[in-house]
Design a protein around this motif. Sequence first.
Motif, PDB file in Angstrom:
ATOM      1  N   ILE A 293       0.856  -1.182   0.000  1.00 14.79           N
ATOM      2  CA  ILE A 293       0.000   0.000   0.000  1.00 14.79           C
ATOM      3  C   ILE A 293       0.891   1.231   0.000  1.00 14.79           C
ATOM      4  O   ILE A 293       1.712   1.416   0.912  1.00 14.79           O
ATOM      5  N   VAL A 294       0.753   2.057  -1.031  1.00  8.28           N
ATOM      6  CA  VAL A 294       1.566   3.271  -1.174  1.00  8.28           C
ATOM      7  C   VAL A 294       0.604   4.458  -1.184  1.00  8.28           C
ATOM      8  O   VAL A 294      -0.178   4.617  -2.118  1.00  8.28           O
ATOM      9  N   ILE A 295       0.655   5.286  -0.142  1.00  4.50           N
ATOM     10  CA  ILE A 295      -0.273   6.413  -0.023  1.00  4.50           C
ATOM     11  C   ILE A 295       0.524   7.700   0.121  1.00  4.50           C
ATOM     12  O   ILE A 295       1.264   7.886   1.090  1.00  4.50           O
ATOM     13  N   ASP A 296       0.384   8.577  -0.863  1.00  5.30           N
ATOM     14  CA  ASP A 296       1.029   9.887  -0.849  1.00  5.30           C
ATOM     15  C   ASP A 296      -0.054  10.928  -0.560  1.00  5.30           C
ATOM     16  O   ASP A 296      -0.703  11.447  -1.473  1.00  5.30           O
ATOM     17  N   LEU A 316       3.883   2.042   2.562  1.00  4.94           N
ATOM     18  CA  LEU A 316       4.759   3.200   2.404  1.00  4.94           C
ATOM     19  C   LEU A 316       3.868   4.435   2.405  1.00  4.94           C
ATOM     20  O   LEU A 316       2.964   4.554   1.564  1.00  4.94           O
ATOM     21  N   PHE A 317       4.115   5.339   3.344  1.00  7.28           N
ATOM     22  CA  PHE A 317       3.248   6.482   3.545  1.00  7.28           C
ATOM     23  C   PHE A 317       4.082   7.762   3.533  1.00  7.28           C
ATOM     24  O   PHE A 317       5.191   7.795   4.060  1.00  7.28           O
ATOM     25  N   SER A 318       3.514   8.816   2.974  1.00  6.74           N
ATOM     26  CA  SER A 318       4.294  10.031   2.719  1.00  6.74           C
ATOM     27  C   SER A 318       4.499  10.899   3.949  1.00  6.74           C
ATOM     28  O   SER A 318       5.337  11.805   3.923  1.00  6.74           O
ATOM     29  N   SER A 319       3.758  10.655   5.031  1.00  6.06           N
ATOM     30  CA  SER A 319       3.913  11.494   6.213  1.00  6.06           C
ATOM     31  C   SER A 319       3.413  10.756   7.444  1.00  6.06           C
ATOM     32  O   SER A 319       2.688   9.764   7.342  1.00  6.06           O
ATOM     33  N   GLU A 320       3.807  11.238   8.605  1.00  9.21           N
ATOM     34  CA  GLU A 320       3.304  10.673   9.842  1.00  9.21           C
ATOM     35  C   GLU A 320       1.837  11.057  10.025  1.00  9.21           C
ATOM     36  O   GLU A 320       1.324  11.949   9.341  1.00  9.21           O
ATOM     37  N   GLU A 321       1.180  10.374  10.970  1.00  8.93           N
ATOM     38  CA  GLU A 321      -0.268  10.491  11.060  1.00  8.93           C
ATOM     39  C   GLU A 321      -0.762  11.875  11.458  1.00  8.93           C
ATOM     40  O   GLU A 321      -1.941  12.199  11.235  1.00  8.93           O
ATOM     41  N   ASP A 322       0.098  12.714  12.026  1.00  2.92           N
ATOM     42  CA  ASP A 322      -0.332  14.064  12.399  1.00  2.92           C
ATOM     43  C   ASP A 322       0.445  15.149  11.660  1.00  2.92           C
ATOM     44  O   ASP A 322       0.480  16.302  12.079  1.00  2.92           O
ATOM     45  N   LEU A 323       1.073  14.751  10.539  1.00  2.00           N
ATOM     46  CA  LEU A 323       1.822  15.706   9.728  1.00  2.00           C
ATOM     47  C   LEU A 323       1.321  15.686   8.287  1.00  2.00           C
ATOM     48  O   LEU A 323       0.732  14.714   7.831  1.00  2.00           O
ATOM     49  N   GLU A 324       1.605  16.759   7.580  1.00  2.00           N
ATOM     50  CA  GLU A 324       1.134  16.909   6.211  1.00  2.00           C
ATOM     51  C   GLU A 324       2.233  16.588   5.205  1.00  2.00           C
ATOM     52  O   GLU A 324       3.392  16.434   5.564  1.00  2.00           O
ATOM     53  N   SER A 325       1.844  16.439   3.957  1.00  5.85           N
ATOM     54  CA  SER A 325       2.776  16.125   2.878  1.00  5.85           C
ATOM     55  C   SER A 325       2.895  17.305   1.938  1.00  5.85           C
ATOM     56  O   SER A 325       1.990  18.136   1.848  1.00  5.85           O
TER      57      SER A 325
END
Length: 411
Positions: A293-296, A316-325
């Motif tokens: 799962i790749v989420i940007d 693979l995720f573009s940011s932590e759960e409380d941060l923005e991308s």
Amino acid sequence: MYKKGLHSLFLALLVVISITRSTEFVFAQSGVDQLRSGEAFQGVLNNLDNRLQNGSFADYYRFSGEAGEEIQLDLYSAAFDTYLTLTSPSGRFVDNDDAAGSKSHSQLRLSLPETGEYKITVSSYLPRKTGIYSIVFTKIMNDQTRRGMSAQQERDVASKSPSTGRVFGLFIGISDYNGRAPNLSYTAQDAQVVRQAMLTGLGMSPSHGLVLTDRQATESNFQRAMYQFSKEMTPNDVFILFFSGHGFRVKRHSFQTQDPDGFDETLELYDGTILDDELDVLLGMIPSKTQIIVIDACFSGGFAKDIISRPNRMGLFSSEEDLESNVASQFRAGGYLSYLFAEGVKEARADLNRDNIITALELSQYVQNRFQDVSAQIPASVSVSDPNYISMQRLVVDRGSIRPNDVLFFK
């Protein structure tokens, strides 16, 4: 990803989806259907079905098994609290309500006690509940199974082993939100670029990769695509879900151990929202060896707690759960993760030791190392969700139960 100054507008436009029946799929009837190992079967509980003593509607399935065979049954639904029962040829039964505490997933895994025809009962925990569900039946290879196979049968199984499974992918990118959210740059293009990288670098069949962009990326099309993959794939295949677009967080009404911060994360589609819990159910319907799962999107790291906790998934995720991308404008990409993932697979650059395979650790290392290379170019910005602190983007890679040297792709 989320742009400043539109927090109130965007929050007001969020909606929570529920999975609805699609007429483009063949569903189970209320009779008894024969299940085959490795296939996902879709059905619907409705008020015309058989009714159990507690008032729950029920569908029935059957399969033939031999004593000592190890099997697994998985029942998923976003519409009701699932309940799964298996009855042996002699009338003994086992049941399961909530797998790992999930009301949307029931699971049974056991060694069959006798030879003959087994009956599966699909129902809801509470009476008179209806809705769509998916059931997956898997026969698991073990030493006893192998002893009963001919040499040719063993070769046939080996030819379908995880290392030679097919690769399927759903690639979603949304730049045009038609007014329900701010438009984004390059995110629709990301989906096309990543799919092409999979075709060029890893030899994925064009017929196995579906792209949904902008107005195509609706709730119904997303659900329809996931159901179609569940019908086409086998437990030996690899599934990739790629998303580039808006993500957000919504406050939960009740406590959930997977979300101790009290928030659910979302994927924002063209016309609605997919919650992390709902995505978990949809992914669970797809039989596969590995799911990547790749989420940007902003806040995407929160998906790890709800999704990667399941076996055989890597995220693979573009940011932590409380941060923005951030948008990767200098690379003409909607996000840095999108750009780096495509770069890693297009020419198999993530094959760090050049042995023509990409392992879980190699993909993780490549993306993380390259992100460090380009991170100096990523601007710090004031957070939309909390203007009192500076948002610094950090990638999240979670291998879950996937071991470091497990093979993801062959070049």
